[in-house]
Motif scaffolding. Sequence first.
Motif, mmCIF file in Angstrom:
data_model
loop_
_atom_site.group_PDB
_atom_site.id
_atom_site.type_symbol
_atom_site.label_atom_id
_atom_site.label_comp_id
_atom_site.label_asym_id
_atom_site.label_seq_id
_atom_site.Cartn_x
_atom_site.Cartn_y
_atom_site.Cartn_z
ATOM 1 N N ARG A 1 -17.642 27.131 -13.502
ATOM 2 C CA ARG A 1 -18.564 26.069 -13.023
ATOM 3 C C ARG A 1 -17.860 24.349 -13.026
ATOM 4 O O ARG A 1 -18.300 24.114 -12.399
ATOM 5 N N GLU A 2 -16.863 24.126 -14.214
ATOM 6 C CA GLU A 2 -16.510 23.158 -13.298
ATOM 7 C C GLU A 2 -15.701 22.967 -12.780
ATOM 8 O O GLU A 2 -15.733 22.378 -11.686
ATOM 9 N N LEU A 3 -14.794 23.965 -12.263
ATOM 10 C CA LEU A 3 -13.926 23.638 -11.050
ATOM 11 C C LEU A 3 -14.785 24.054 -9.642
ATOM 12 O O LEU A 3 -15.470 23.143 -8.243
ATOM 13 N N VAL A 4 -16.324 25.031 -9.578
ATOM 14 C CA VAL A 4 -17.159 24.993 -8.463
ATOM 15 C C VAL A 4 -18.166 24.057 -8.914
ATOM 16 O O VAL A 4 -18.262 22.945 -7.380
ATOM 17 N N ASN A 5 -18.300 22.803 -9.346
ATOM 18 C CA ASN A 5 -18.991 21.806 -9.526
ATOM 19 C C ASN A 5 -18.114 21.020 -9.530
ATOM 20 O O ASN A 5 -18.911 19.208 -9.047
ATOM 21 N N ALA A 6 -16.720 21.271 -9.438
ATOM 22 C CA ALA A 6 -16.008 19.855 -9.224
ATOM 23 C C ALA A 6 -15.721 20.087 -7.654
ATOM 24 O O ALA A 6 -14.812 19.275 -6.742
ATOM 25 N N ASN A 7 -15.707 20.618 -6.525
ATOM 26 C CA ASN A 7 -15.980 20.702 -4.991
ATOM 27 C C ASN A 7 -14.788 21.555 -5.452
ATOM 28 O O ASN A 7 -13.943 21.050 -3.725
ATOM 29 N N ALA A 8 -13.561 22.397 -6.395
ATOM 30 C CA ALA A 8 -12.345 23.034 -5.872
ATOM 31 C C ALA A 8 -13.300 23.761 -4.042
ATOM 32 O O ALA A 8 -13.903 24.167 -3.983
ATOM 33 N N SER A 9 -11.565 24.230 -3.466
ATOM 34 C CA SER A 9 -12.341 25.098 -2.713
ATOM 35 C C SER A 9 -11.959 26.914 -2.938
ATOM 36 O O SER A 9 -11.468 26.651 -3.924
ATOM 37 N N GLU A 10 -12.546 27.525 -2.065
ATOM 38 C CA GLU A 10 -12.129 28.666 -2.222
ATOM 39 C C GLU A 10 -11.478 29.381 -2.888
ATOM 40 O O GLU A 10 -11.069 30.177 -3.385
ATOM 41 N N ASP A 11 -10.205 28.478 -2.046
ATOM 42 C CA ASP A 11 -8.374 29.539 -2.477
ATOM 43 C C ASP A 11 -8.442 29.075 -3.983
ATOM 44 O O ASP A 11 -7.771 29.651 -4.436
ATOM 45 N N GLU A 12 -8.705 27.756 -3.852
ATOM 46 C CA GLU A 12 -8.576 27.252 -5.611
ATOM 47 C C GLU A 12 -9.056 28.526 -6.185
ATOM 48 O O GLU A 12 -8.277 28.521 -7.740
ATOM 49 N N LEU A 13 -10.633 28.463 -6.643
ATOM 50 C CA LEU A 13 -11.520 28.953 -7.418
ATOM 51 C C LEU A 13 -10.449 30.614 -7.007
ATOM 52 O O LEU A 13 -10.659 31.061 -8.048
ATOM 53 N N GLU A 14 -10.315 31.286 -5.884
ATOM 54 C CA GLU A 14 -9.623 32.657 -6.127
ATOM 55 C C GLU A 14 -8.366 33.266 -7.614
ATOM 56 O O GLU A 14 -8.284 33.650 -7.597
ATOM 57 N N ALA A 15 -7.244 31.330 -6.959
ATOM 58 C CA ALA A 15 -5.725 31.534 -6.835
ATOM 59 C C ALA A 15 -6.556 31.836 -9.205
ATOM 60 O O ALA A 15 -5.777 32.253 -9.333
ATOM 61 N N ARG A 16 -7.335 30.582 -9.363
ATOM 62 C CA ARG A 16 -7.489 30.777 -10.585
ATOM 63 C C ARG A 16 -8.641 31.827 -11.390
ATOM 64 O O ARG A 16 -7.955 32.544 -12.473
ATOM 65 N N LYS A 17 -9.408 32.624 -10.347
ATOM 66 C CA LYS A 17 -10.226 33.303 -10.932
ATOM 67 C C LYS A 17 -8.686 34.948 -10.880
ATOM 68 O O LYS A 17 -8.636 35.765 -12.560
ATOM 69 N N GLN A 18 -8.149 35.220 -10.244
ATOM 70 C CA GLN A 18 -6.892 36.078 -10.174
ATOM 71 C C GLN A 18 -5.656 36.148 -11.447
ATOM 72 O O GLN A 18 -5.446 36.773 -12.129
ATOM 73 N N LYS A 19 -5.963 34.258 -11.756
ATOM 74 C CA LYS A 19 -4.689 34.471 -12.858
ATOM 75 C C LYS A 19 -5.542 35.005 -14.276
ATOM 76 O O LYS A 19 -5.423 36.069 -14.883
ATOM 77 N N MET A 20 -6.943 34.576 -13.877
ATOM 78 C CA MET A 20 -7.957 35.239 -15.715
ATOM 79 C C MET A 20 -7.915 37.127 -15.557
ATOM 80 O O MET A 20 -7.788 37.861 -16.230
ATOM 81 N N LEU A 21 -7.985 37.758 -14.561
ATOM 82 C CA LEU A 21 -8.309 38.959 -14.171
ATOM 83 C C LEU A 21 -6.967 39.419 -14.627
ATOM 84 O O LEU A 21 -7.097 40.494 -15.213
ATOM 85 N N SER A 22 -6.039 39.266 -14.532
ATOM 86 C CA SER A 22 -4.663 39.472 -14.742
ATOM 87 C C SER A 22 -4.236 39.539 -16.145
ATOM 88 O O SER A 22 -3.430 40.631 -16.498
ATOM 89 N N GLU A 23 -4.990 38.611 -16.919
ATOM 90 C CA GLU A 23 -4.831 38.310 -18.198
ATOM 91 C C GLU A 23 -6.022 39.267 -18.724
ATOM 92 O O GLU A 23 -5.654 40.399 -19.933
ATOM 93 N N VAL A 24 -6.759 39.624 -18.244
ATOM 94 C CA VAL A 24 -7.742 40.683 -18.625
ATOM 95 C C VAL A 24 -6.666 42.285 -18.872
ATOM 96 O O VAL A 24 -6.869 42.763 -19.246
ATOM 97 N N TYR A 25 -6.406 42.137 -17.467
ATOM 98 C CA TYR A 25 -5.844 43.456 -17.267
ATOM 99 C C TYR A 25 -4.665 44.029 -18.038
ATOM 100 O O TYR A 25 -4.170 44.752 -19.149
ATOM 101 N N ARG A 26 -4.159 42.688 -18.563
ATOM 102 C CA ARG A 26 -2.820 42.786 -19.751
ATOM 103 C C ARG A 26 -3.746 43.100 -21.714
ATOM 104 O O ARG A 26 -3.395 44.243 -21.620
ATOM 105 N N MET A 27 -5.110 41.995 -21.576
ATOM 106 C CA MET A 27 -5.535 42.798 -22.783
ATOM 107 C C MET A 27 -6.091 44.270 -22.845
ATOM 108 O O MET A 27 -5.907 44.764 -23.724
ATOM 109 N N CYS A 28 -7.420 44.681 -21.634
ATOM 110 C CA CYS A 28 -6.570 46.256 -21.721
ATOM 111 C C CYS A 28 -6.184 47.240 -21.278
ATOM 112 O O CYS A 28 -6.325 48.935 -22.010
#
Length: 448
Positions: free
Chosen positions: A192-219
């Motif tokens: 939410r902070e990234l979106v409201n700071a006008n982060a680019s779509e690429d920045e958002l996707e890169a951060r989301k992919q890092k988060m998903l990699s962590e979820v994958y590890r947890m699973c």
Amino acid sequence: MNVLAKDISANQLKKFQEELDAKANHNVAERAVTKNGILATSADYRSEINMDPVFSIDLDTGKVANQKQSGRCWMFAALNTMRHDMKDKFGVADDFELSQNYTFFWDKLEKSNYFYENVIKTAALPTSDRKVAWLMQTPQQDGGQWDMFMAIIDKYGVVPKSVMPETFNSSASREFNSTLNLKLRKDAVELRELVNANASEDELEARKQKMLSEVYRMCAYSFGEPPAKFDFEYRDKDKNYHLDRDLTPQEFFKKYVGWNTEDYVSVINAPTEDKPYNHMYTIEMLGNVIGGREVRHLNVDMDTFRKIAIKQLEAGESVWFGSDVGQSSDRKKGIMDTELYHNDELFDVDFSMSKAERLDYCESLMTHAMVLTGVNLVDGKPDKWKVENSWGDQVGTDGFFVMSDSWMEEYCYQVVVNKKFLPKELQEILKEEPKVLAPWDPMGSLAK
């Protein structure tokens, strides 16, 4: 209209006590309820007699499974309908199961991505907004619906339980859920902070992919790593040995289950004013696989609901269904019957509500998915149904329950059938663009 709030006065309390004292045998009822509880005191033994587990149509489906301390009934019920087919086609053993842990792994990962995407979509809204609050209340959970399971199957296939067996966390998911939801909420702050700071779509996707990699590890740590390929070996009912090497989960599904998943559709009975019958509905922000199968419901009257379920059973195929299992049911005896308890007579209080009223006023909704494996027809009409549950074989009759037709009428909300069993006019309605319901609509509830 302003109405002045009024307290309970001393005179009113005196009147309440006088009315209680005037009730015949009220002391007897008080002693019974205080000693035994409401359900035991109001139980009707005749319900157990009427719910004798004998059915005119009774499919041989093998042994029941056990979801244990997890909310995976929707997965167990769906996989059970598939293994029923495998039992008929390939003669697998009565205790053969498809891996619920495998589909659980992918559902957790996909639900996390679905949550992240909804967080990004609603980031401009304040946290006090109802949609944002609804998202954050439960970022993900074990429960689901039929179409969500089909989205997982379409993308990942299935595997035998022997290839990816249960783990501590799949059988008792509470610790994993609380840990994953902590992570998802923390990640929501950052997104939410990234979106409201006008982060680019690429920045958002890169951060989301890092988060998903962590979820994958947890699973992976919690459920084990899902197989990419495996060998399938089994003995059929005639004790013949079979070995099929180097299968992918998608190849296994295609060869051994062989369903066209699009053939199976969700049919609901929701008699509320906002959902006219013979129309399609979907629910906003409900799903798991982005770009995958959409949750879609065809709403029909109860007579049609019953008839299509019976048609599928008569064709020898079990039926996934969703209901409010906690209503008027006895888990140990395996009985679901509107005549099981008479708390209205016990308290001399009218508790009656229509099915629509219970939905509108949050008294009932779908909470649990099971499988119809039989029905008893008297003069062509059902009076009771055989139900395969996923609570192990120590409840009911070896894990099977009996459901009265009156209970189905009041507390069943969803069946999944092959669309070929629908009348032609309803098959045409399946093509209709669905009306979008609010995220908190009762037809968006998840079976656990």
